[in-house]
Scaffold this motif. Structure first.
Motif, mmCIF file in Angstrom:
data_model
loop_
_atom_site.group_PDB
_atom_site.id
_atom_site.type_symbol
_atom_site.label_atom_id
_atom_site.label_comp_id
_atom_site.label_asym_id
_atom_site.label_seq_id
_atom_site.Cartn_x
_atom_site.Cartn_y
_atom_site.Cartn_z
ATOM 1 N N VAL A 179 0.847 -1.205 0.000
ATOM 2 C CA VAL A 179 0.000 0.000 0.000
ATOM 3 C C VAL A 179 0.878 1.249 0.000
ATOM 4 O O VAL A 179 0.643 2.202 -0.750
ATOM 5 C CB VAL A 179 -0.942 0.024 1.221
ATOM 6 C CG1 VAL A 179 -1.740 1.329 1.242
ATOM 7 C CG2 VAL A 179 -1.894 -1.155 1.198
ATOM 8 N N ALA A 180 1.909 1.245 0.837
ATOM 9 C CA ALA A 180 2.801 2.397 0.947
ATOM 10 C C ALA A 180 3.542 2.657 -0.354
ATOM 11 O O ALA A 180 3.649 3.805 -0.810
ATOM 12 C CB ALA A 180 3.791 2.190 2.091
ATOM 13 N N LEU A 181 4.074 1.606 -0.970
ATOM 14 C CA LEU A 181 4.797 1.756 -2.234
ATOM 15 C C LEU A 181 3.892 2.347 -3.309
ATOM 16 O O LEU A 181 4.288 3.243 -4.057
ATOM 17 C CB LEU A 181 5.343 0.406 -2.706
ATOM 18 C CG LEU A 181 6.470 -0.204 -1.875
ATOM 19 C CD1 LEU A 181 6.842 -1.580 -2.404
ATOM 20 C CD2 LEU A 181 7.692 0.716 -1.875
ATOM 21 N N PHE A 182 2.666 1.838 -3.377
ATOM 22 C CA PHE A 182 1.719 2.359 -4.366
ATOM 23 C C PHE A 182 1.361 3.815 -4.062
ATOM 24 O O PHE A 182 1.329 4.654 -4.965
ATOM 25 C CB PHE A 182 0.451 1.503 -4.372
ATOM 26 C CG PHE A 182 -0.622 2.034 -5.288
ATOM 27 C CD1 PHE A 182 -0.538 1.827 -6.655
ATOM 28 C CD2 PHE A 182 -1.699 2.752 -4.788
ATOM 29 C CE1 PHE A 182 -1.521 2.319 -7.512
ATOM 30 C CE2 PHE A 182 -2.672 3.243 -5.625
ATOM 31 C CZ PHE A 182 -2.588 3.025 -6.994
ATOM 32 N N ASP A 183 1.123 4.113 -2.795
ATOM 33 C CA ASP A 183 0.667 5.450 -2.419
ATOM 34 C C ASP A 183 1.732 6.506 -2.692
ATOM 35 O O ASP A 183 1.417 7.604 -3.156
ATOM 36 C CB ASP A 183 0.262 5.475 -0.947
ATOM 37 C CG ASP A 183 -0.552 6.707 -0.597
ATOM 38 O OD1 ASP A 183 -1.283 7.212 -1.474
ATOM 39 O OD2 ASP A 183 -0.464 7.174 0.547
ATOM 40 N N VAL A 184 2.987 6.201 -2.419
ATOM 41 C CA VAL A 184 4.064 7.164 -2.670
ATOM 42 C C VAL A 184 4.170 7.458 -4.167
ATOM 43 O O VAL A 184 4.260 8.619 -4.595
ATOM 44 C CB VAL A 184 5.407 6.636 -2.117
ATOM 45 C CG1 VAL A 184 6.571 7.480 -2.625
ATOM 46 C CG2 VAL A 184 5.383 6.656 -0.596
ATOM 47 N N SER A 234 13.771 1.605 0.597
ATOM 48 C CA SER A 234 12.595 0.726 0.490
ATOM 49 C C SER A 234 11.487 1.329 -0.362
ATOM 50 O O SER A 234 10.570 0.616 -0.772
ATOM 51 C CB SER A 234 12.056 0.397 1.883
ATOM 52 O OG SER A 234 11.787 1.577 2.621
ATOM 53 N N TYR A 235 11.556 2.639 -0.648
ATOM 54 C CA TYR A 235 10.519 3.302 -1.443
ATOM 55 C C TYR A 235 10.922 3.485 -2.903
ATOM 56 O O TYR A 235 10.122 3.964 -3.700
ATOM 57 C CB TYR A 235 10.195 4.682 -0.862
ATOM 58 C CG TYR A 235 9.442 4.639 0.443
ATOM 59 C CD1 TYR A 235 8.078 4.376 0.475
ATOM 60 C CD2 TYR A 235 10.095 4.864 1.648
ATOM 61 C CE1 TYR A 235 7.381 4.343 1.674
ATOM 62 C CE2 TYR A 235 9.412 4.835 2.860
ATOM 63 C CZ TYR A 235 8.051 4.570 2.861
ATOM 64 O OH TYR A 235 7.376 4.537 4.050
ATOM 65 N N TYR A 236 12.141 3.130 -3.287
ATOM 66 C CA TYR A 236 12.627 3.460 -4.627
ATOM 67 C C TYR A 236 11.776 2.860 -5.739
ATOM 68 O O TYR A 236 11.605 3.456 -6.800
ATOM 69 C CB TYR A 236 14.083 3.010 -4.786
ATOM 70 C CG TYR A 236 15.089 3.793 -3.956
ATOM 71 C CD1 TYR A 236 14.695 4.928 -3.246
ATOM 72 C CD2 TYR A 236 16.424 3.398 -3.870
ATOM 73 C CE1 TYR A 236 15.600 5.634 -2.456
ATOM 74 C CE2 TYR A 236 17.337 4.100 -3.090
ATOM 75 C CZ TYR A 236 16.924 5.217 -2.379
ATOM 76 O OH TYR A 236 17.815 5.914 -1.612
#
Length: 480
Positions: free
Chosen positions: A252-257, A327-329
């Motif tokens: 969810v976080a990866l998609f949201d960013v 982790s967000y790249y």
């Protein structure tokens, strides 16, 4: 007539400017989240925010949608009736929200644990429910202010909410080392502040009462609007809940960013549309050559959105390196899909004003269709492709929704848009936005500064011919 048009344009400008500030505040929090929070923590924030939005819409029962209608219908005949009408709505919204939250707590295992899957009850769900309890009254007061054309006061109240939420969140996370609970606590404190301001402000606007007859009248008007509002939510936010339920909070976080970066196009289009809408109505009502002018302006607006989408997509890998943890790249990989989706959505903004030429009856059908499309696509694509599935579902939903609304709008008020030209822009936008998929692996071998310089040069090579070709028209649009 002229004064009304100026008033409409002025209010649109105020709402547009404050809307940009609100969206900008949310975008400003992205570096804080991506640099200081783990993906699971941000996944909690993203999922909880989506659930809060859903419950606020549900418990509000779209009663604020009836505010303007009944205010203008009775304000010159019986102002006491209007105050009793508002008072009844206020009382019911407050009571129904309390009842709804109690029901959620009683059915925690069947409702809350499904909506907030993988999220602990304390403190995250409790803080979310606090925001849900307080926001419907604030939104109802907003609807009264907007009905009375008090645009500055309504926008200042909005800005108070988003400004307080952003400020408190930053202080709690940066200074006091809070995690996801810091963002949700910031939301609930900001909700409490605007709730108090709304209760104080609403005292002069209502006669506190609970009239069943008035409530029936209000619900008869508002309940048919509720599916439309919920469907609008589903088209834009349901993917976060489904990613959590079908995958994990980290996904969810990866998609949201990535989606937040792609939505910079939406930020621009919302600002443009706040000025475009009153201009559109003025053209339709007063200018014999309106359709040709609308077509030409639309071409330039969509070209602007496409340029923003390409820039956001091309630079997103480097932006994430600068603002986020490693982790967000991978979040950049959804940006081309989301950015292109909002370019297409920007086209929808330009012609959907036609619906408000007394043809709003089509909107519920269209939004429900869009919501069903998005739910179905997410259900099948997320298990197979993860964040790519959600991104592709979003893009496909925007295409389907835009095509359907375009067909209906052309029947209501035909406008000879340059369809082939626009299709070429959409296609070129998506292909250029996907360039990082081809070149990013090769660019990893050089420094960050060199990568940025290469991409800025690439964007210059793309944009300079476009700007040169349209220079005179761009100046004319800005002047108008």
């Amino acid at each position: 007539m002229q004064s009304n048009t100026k008033k409409l344009a002025g209010n649109a400008l105020v709402y547009g400017l404050f809307g940009l500030l609100q969206k900008g505040l949310g975008f400003f929090l992205l570096p804080i989240y991506a640099s200081l929070l783990d993906t699971e923590e941000l996944g909690i924030i993203s999922t909880s925010t989506a659930v809060i939005s859903f419950l606020v819409i549900l418990f509000g029962l779209s009663l604020r949608g009836s505010t303007a209608y009944y205010y203008y219908k009775f304000k010159d005949q019986d102002i006491d009736y209007v105050k009793k009408f508002f008072g009844t709505n206020f009382s019911f919204i407050l009571l129904f929200t309390i009842f709804g939250i109690l029901l959620l707590l009683i059915g925690k295992n069947w409702i809350l644990d499904v909506l907030f899957k993988n999220i602990p009850f304390k403190p995250y769900i409790l803080l979310s429910l606090a925001s849900v309890l307080l926001q419907p009254v604030y939104l109802f007061y907003q609807s009264i202010l907007k009905a009375k054309h008090q645009a500055k006061k309504a926008s200042l109240l909005d800005f108070l909410f988003f400004g307080a939420m952003a400020s408190i969140t930053i202080i709690l996370i940066v200074v006091f080392n809070f995690k996801a609970e810091g963002a949700l606590l910031g939301n609930s404190i900001a909700s409490f502040l605007v709730f108090i301001v709304s209760v104080i402000g609403i005292r002069k606007e209502i006669t506190l009462c609970f009239d069943i007859t008035l409530l029936k009248t209000s619900l008869k008007y508002s309940l048919p609007i509720l599916p439309h509002n919920l469907s609008g939510w589903a088209m834009n936010m349901v993917d976060k809940l489904m990613l959590n339920n079908l995958n994990s909070l980290s996904v969810v976080a990866l998609f949201d960013v990535g989606a937040q970066i792609g939505k910079v196009v939406n930020l621009i289009s919302l600002g443009v549309n706040s000025a475009y809408s009153p201009w559109f109505f003025e053209q339709v009502k007063t200018q014999p050559e309106a359709k040709g002018t609308i077509v030409n302006i639309t071409d330039k607006i969509i070209l602007l959105y496409a340029c923003v989408a390409v820039a956001a997509s091309l630079l997103s890998p480097e932006v994430l390196v600068i603002i986020g943890k490693p982790s967000y790249y991978e979040s950049w990989k959804v940006v081309p899909f989301i950015a292109t989706a909002f370019v297409i959505n920007g086209f929808y903004f330009t012609y959907s004003n036609v619906f408000f030429l007394e043809k709003t009856k089509y909107l519920p059908f269209l939004t429900v269709t869009g919501a069903i499309t998005n739910l179905t696509l997410n259900y099948f694509m997320i298990p197979a492709y993860g964040i790519f599935g959600a991104a592709l579902a979003s893009l496909t939903t925007k295409i389907v929704f835009t095509l359907l609304t375009y067909i209906i709008c052309q029947r209501i008020y035909p406008i000879p848009y340059h369809r082939l030209h626009l299709t070429v822009i959409f296609g070129a936008c998506f292909l250029l936005s996907c360039l990082p998929f081809l070149i990013q692996d090769y660019l990893q071998e050089i420094s960050l500064v060199q990568r940025i310089l290469i991409k800025v040069l690439t964007l210059a090579l793309i944009f300079i011919p476009i700007i040169y070709k349209n220079a005179s028209q761009i100046k004319a649009i800005i002047k108008k």
